[in-house]
Design a protein around this motif. Sequence first.
Motif, PDB file in Angstrom:
ATOM      1  N   HIS A  24     -11.041  -0.929   4.932  1.00 37.17           N
ATOM      2  CA  HIS A  24     -12.078  -0.008   4.499  1.00 37.17           C
ATOM      3  C   HIS A  24     -12.148   1.155   5.486  1.00 37.17           C
ATOM      4  O   HIS A  24     -12.396   0.955   6.666  1.00 37.17           O
ATOM      5  N   LYS A  25     -11.950   2.347   5.008  1.00 36.28           N
ATOM      6  CA  LYS A  25     -11.935   3.520   5.870  1.00 36.28           C
ATOM      7  C   LYS A  25     -12.994   4.519   5.416  1.00 36.28           C
ATOM      8  O   LYS A  25     -13.302   4.629   4.237  1.00 36.28           O
ATOM      9  N   CYS A  26     -13.519   5.264   6.373  1.00 37.69           N
ATOM     10  CA  CYS A  26     -14.499   6.297   6.041  1.00 37.69           C
ATOM     11  C   CYS A  26     -13.787   7.645   5.958  1.00 37.69           C
ATOM     12  O   CYS A  26     -12.572   7.755   6.157  1.00 37.69           O
TER      13      CYS A  26
ATOM     14  N   CYS B 298     -15.595  -4.805   8.895  1.00 40.59           N
ATOM     15  CA  CYS B 298     -15.174  -3.452   9.275  1.00 40.59           C
ATOM     16  C   CYS B 298     -13.903  -3.459  10.119  1.00 40.59           C
ATOM     17  O   CYS B 298     -13.059  -2.567   9.998  1.00 40.59           O
TER      18      CYS B 298
ATOM     19  N   CYS C 116     -17.097   1.136   8.427  1.00 43.54           N
ATOM     20  CA  CYS C 116     -15.777   1.452   8.933  1.00 43.54           C
ATOM     21  C   CYS C 116     -15.763   1.165  10.424  1.00 43.54           C
ATOM     22  O   CYS C 116     -16.807   1.216  11.087  1.00 43.54           O
TER      23      CYS C 116
END
Length: 247
Positions: free
Chosen positions: A158-160, A153, A215
Amino acid sequence: QIAHQNTGVDFGDEKPLPLRHYYGFEDQSQPGWQGEVVARVKSLSFDTLMLYHLFSLHLLAEVGTLTQLAKDQNTTTTYEHHRKAREQRLCATARWTGTPTARQALAIAVEILAEHQAIFHEPNKTTGLERDTLDPIGYIALSCAALVVWAYCTFGRHKCDICKQGSTSTLSAGVIPIVELTAFSGSNSEQENEKDSWLEMRGGCRVQLQGIPLCQCNMKFLMTLFRVCIPEGWEIADTIAPGVFKI
């Protein structure tokens, strides 16, 4: 054979059975004596599984590098060669997070968490699997698993929905599929094809753990899942994953 025989009720006398190799000094004249044998086998099986998962994590991830990166978050240095070494670790880990190997490590980390949560939430007196009786190897594996999730994370791309600017409309339209990692835990053969597909893909999906998107902004919630399964005051966890549980 042990799994098939393991009813906890009657071991049978008609043929030699594997569980007999795990008999101790139980009084076989007492009712329920088989439960002690089953508990012994279950505990050994769990410890062995955790050791296997731990070795797998070390094969799939540079655990020592991840531990050092966790230390780097809380330390400063004025030496140029230290800064360069830190930058090399960071770049290498960032590249690793986008590989199938990283996704394999992530799947194993979730498997470790799921095994511990099953004990934590539903202690089974008949199997002897409870937090207070587990071998420390299980907590070492759990700490390494948390470290892998933290690194994935923290250093991945990787993003939310919250921190991915301008992606709300795209995500809400359902274009990007969601992968729930807990669906891959256990021996669920129905999910094997989906798991293999996810391991080989190069992106284009949102990954979540028990409904929490993987994330950096969700780190507190993700690490809490692991921390509650580790005994209070178990200091080795902070040695393996420095500062990770104190987010």
